[in-house]
Scaffold this motif. Structure first.
Motif, PDB file in Angstrom:
ATOM      1  N   ASN A 111       2.662  -0.286  -1.829  1.00  0.00           N
ATOM      2  CA  ASN A 111       1.490  -0.174  -0.605  1.00  0.00           C
ATOM      3  C   ASN A 111       0.291  -0.541  -1.234  1.00  0.00           C
ATOM      4  OD1 ASN A 111       3.520   0.924   1.143  1.00  0.00           O
ATOM      5  ND2 ASN A 111       2.751   3.081   0.794  1.00  0.00           N
ATOM      6  N   GLY A 112       0.288  -0.501  -2.599  1.00  0.00           N
ATOM      7  CA  GLY A 112      -1.000  -0.803  -3.231  1.00  0.00           C
ATOM      8  C   GLY A 112      -1.200  -2.357  -3.294  1.00  0.00           C
ATOM      9  N   MET A 113      -0.061  -3.008  -3.815  1.00  0.00           N
ATOM     10  CA  MET A 113      -0.120  -4.365  -3.539  1.00  0.00           C
ATOM     11  C   MET A 113      -0.325  -4.917  -2.037  1.00  0.00           C
ATOM     12  SD  MET A 113       2.820  -5.419  -6.137  1.00  0.00           S
ATOM     13  CE  MET A 113       2.776  -6.974  -5.844  1.00  0.00           C
ATOM     14  N   MET A 114       0.173  -4.167  -1.045  1.00  0.00           N
ATOM     15  CA  MET A 114       0.087  -4.768   0.050  1.00  0.00           C
ATOM     16  C   MET A 114      -1.365  -4.653   0.636  1.00  0.00           C
ATOM     17  SD  MET A 114       2.172  -3.482   3.609  1.00  0.00           S
ATOM     18  CE  MET A 114       3.620  -3.860   3.124  1.00  0.00           C
ATOM     19  N   LEU A 115      -1.865  -3.356   0.321  1.00  0.00           N
ATOM     20  CA  LEU A 115      -3.382  -3.050   0.561  1.00  0.00           C
ATOM     21  C   LEU A 115      -4.517  -4.265   0.058  1.00  0.00           C
ATOM     22  CD1 LEU A 115      -5.698  -1.371   2.014  1.00  0.00           C
ATOM     23  CD2 LEU A 115      -5.508  -0.243  -0.391  1.00  0.00           C
ATOM     24  N   ALA A 116      -4.023  -4.623  -1.322  1.00  0.00           N
ATOM     25  CA  ALA A 116      -4.735  -5.547  -1.767  1.00  0.00           C
ATOM     26  C   ALA A 116      -4.786  -6.913  -1.294  1.00  0.00           C
ATOM     27  CB  ALA A 116      -4.425  -5.593  -3.356  1.00  0.00           C
ATOM     28  N   ALA A 117      -3.639  -7.259  -0.974  1.00  0.00           N
ATOM     29  CA  ALA A 117      -3.381  -8.535  -0.324  1.00  0.00           C
ATOM     30  C   ALA A 117      -4.134  -8.643   1.124  1.00  0.00           C
ATOM     31  CB  ALA A 117      -1.694  -8.943  -0.133  1.00  0.00           C
ATOM     32  N   ILE A 118      -3.868  -7.522   1.841  1.00  0.00           N
ATOM     33  CA  ILE A 118      -4.567  -7.544   3.115  1.00  0.00           C
ATOM     34  C   ILE A 118      -6.125  -7.743   3.015  1.00  0.00           C
ATOM     35  CG2 ILE A 118      -5.108  -6.064   5.173  1.00  0.00           C
ATOM     36  CD1 ILE A 118      -2.042  -5.009   5.051  1.00  0.00           C
ATOM     37  N   VAL A 119      -6.670  -7.111   2.070  1.00  0.00           N
ATOM     38  CA  VAL A 119      -8.183  -6.890   1.776  1.00  0.00           C
ATOM     39  C   VAL A 119      -8.710  -8.174   1.575  1.00  0.00           C
ATOM     40  CG1 VAL A 119      -9.888  -5.991   0.313  1.00  0.00           C
ATOM     41  CG2 VAL A 119      -8.318  -4.283   1.317  1.00  0.00           C
TER      42      VAL A 119
END
Length: 337
Positions: A158-166
């Motif tokens: 979830n952290g990596m997904m949030l970083a990628a989206i941002v």
């Protein structure tokens, strides 16, 4: 002789890129180096057009040997045609280049009041706090919704997904800002998005907690309305860094997006369960200690279900599709085998 006119070459955002004072007529414009104003535009001819004055001091635009012609205001001029300049400055388009022609006798428009410009530079400490708060929010919601065995892997995912989206979202807005204003304003776009994510998370928590405590199920049933408002506000703030001098356009675009989003959301909810609400019942349950509204006895609860009995009986009495019955029969045969 003083300045007769001023010809300005404009950027796509309307700012002046090049200014040429006219001291004598004619003025030739085109790609050839022999022109008075040289345009670096592949859609402009060698001698695209000329601005000249006749004997009675009337100024006109004469189109040269060009395939694309010239646009003056809303009028299209082909090769060989002329257009006489009126009492107002003329907007001229040659190829993909925009120019403005203002004669000395043209009356100046009144001075416009200077609106306060937004400060797009961001403090690194503010951005760091926003990043940490978003990571804590994602970590807490992941902790509540994940089994302990899968928690580390889910947190990392979830952290990596949030970083990628941002990064993708803010990178796209930064590119737009760079194209229109020559400045990226990445910090501004990052702050807008991270603040919007925190606001959406806080909105969902407060709505579900108050809805549970006060038995206000409408808070969660129509939570998509304030969510759309937050998204529209974030869109407006993003656009401020792309078109900083067109406040009316950015406000109108954000309001239009809000209306469109609400209409689409309401239509989807109606298609799903024939209701404008996003959910038919409250899905978030908190510990009883947070309950403020009076409870309902079992008898009163059963009484409230009575009006639904007739509708459910009618639904159950409706004939089923023969194709479905055949399919069920085949499924039973297959299962018996």
């Amino acid at each position: 002789m003083g300045t007769l006119a001023l010809i300005e070459t404009l950027d796509r955002d309307g700012s002046v890129r090049q200014s040429h004072k006219v001291q004598a007529w004619p003025v030739r414009v085109g790609r050839s180096l022999d022109n008075d104003i040289v345009l670096d535009d592949p859609h402009v001819a060698a001698f695209h057009f000329t601005v000249d004055a006749n004997e009675d001091h009337g100024v006109f635009v004469a189109v040269g040997d060009t395939v694309n012609g010239v646009t003056v205001g809303a009028q299209r001029l082909a090769a060989g045609e002329r257009w006489h300049v009126g009492a107002r400055p003329a907007d001229i388009t040659a190829g993909r280049t925009q120019l403005n022609l203002r004669l000395a006798e043209h009356t100046l428009s009144p001075e416009k009041a200077l609106t306060a410009s937004r400060v797009f530079a961001q403090s690194p400490s503010v951005l760091l706090w926003l990043v940490l708060l978003n990571l804590l929010s994602v970590g807490f919601t992941t902790y509540l919704a994940t089994d302990p065995e899968l928690l580390p892997r889910t947190l990392a995912s979830n952290g990596m997904m949030l970083a990628a989206i941002v990064l993708v979202w803010c990178g796209a807005w930064t590119l737009l800002s760079k194209l229109f204003t020559r400045r990226g304003h990445f910090g501004w776009h990052l702050r807008v998005m991270l603040t919007a994510l925190l606001a959406l998370e806080l909105l969902g928590f407060v709505a579900s907690l108050l809805g549970f405590a006060m038995s206000w199920d409408w808070l969660t049933a129509y939570d998509y309305i304030p969510e759309m408002a937050i998204a529209a506000l974030a869109l407006y703030l993003h656009l401020q860094a792309v078109e900083p001098h067109r406040h009316r356009f950015t406000r109108g675009f954000a309001v239009g997006a809000l209306i469109m989003g609400l209409a689409v959301g309401a239509w989807r909810h109606w298609q799903d369960h024939e209701s404008l609400a996003s959910e038919l019942y409250m899905t978030a349950l908190y510990p009883p200690v947070f309950r403020v509204a009076d409870g309902v006895s079992a008898d009163a609860f059963v009484e409230r279900l009575a009006p639904f009995e007739k509708a459910l009986d009618e639904k159950a009495a409706e004939p089923t599709d023969p194709d479905d019955e055949d399919g069920e029969a085949e499924a039973e045969v297959e299962s018996g085998k």
